[in-house]
Design a protein around this motif. Structure first.
Motif: not given
Length: 171
Positions: A27-28, A53, A57, A157
């Motif tokens: 996803c990231c 998430a 981040l 994301n």
């Protein structure tokens, strides 16, 4: 994704640490982000996962954000069939060649100015809109652009995490 069925929140919570980090890394492309988000399991809701998430981040260093950007191709570039990026940029493939050429030139100008790939949440947006956003963002100063880019990364994301939890991955 590496699984053939939707993971679901319970399935994600039951993954081994390594498998959860692998799913998150898809996803990231930040291993630090993936590790930190996975460490928050078990999540009691998808919203709790998304909030974690976003929070993780926000805490990433600029160097780690640059690593996350490495997982994103240029808007309009050839991408692997079936990849998240291909799905997210699907509308760009339908654009006329003039728009594609303008995106390629804009990408180069953007990268020269800011030192990283132009990142925008492309899902559901036509190439002409992505080009207009790129052109507008070229007027940003580097600090403003880094904030905008982080916001776009968070949107991407969230889309990918939601897809990981809810969609079949063998389609």
């Amino acid at each position: 994704m590496f699984l053939h069925e939707a993971l679901g929140l319970d399935g994600f919570n039951r993954l081994s640490d390594r498998a959860a980090m692998h799913a998150l890394f898809e996803c990231c492309s930040s291993s630090i982000w993936a590790r930190r988000v996975a460490a928050g399991r078990p999540f009691d809701s998808a919203d709790a996962l998304l909030e974690r998430a976003d929070s993780e981040l926000e805490e990433l260093s600029e160097t780690e954000i640059d690593r996350a950007l490495d997982g994103h191709p240029r808007i309009g570039a050839s991408v692997t069939a079936g990849s998240s990026s291909q799905r997210e940029q699907a509308a760009v493939n339908e654009a006329d060649q003039g728009v594609k050429d303008a995106l390629a030139a804009g990408n180069r100008t953007y990268e020269e100015k800011f030192g990283h790939v132009y990142l925008v949440c492309a899902t559901g947006r036509p190439a002409t809109e992505l080009l207009a956003i790129l052109t507008e963002r070229l007027d940003n100063d580097p600090e403003t652009e880094r904030r905008v880019m982080r916001t776009e990364l968070a949107k991407i994301n969230r889309i990918r995490l939601t897809r990981m939890l809810t969609e079949r991955t063998d389609q």
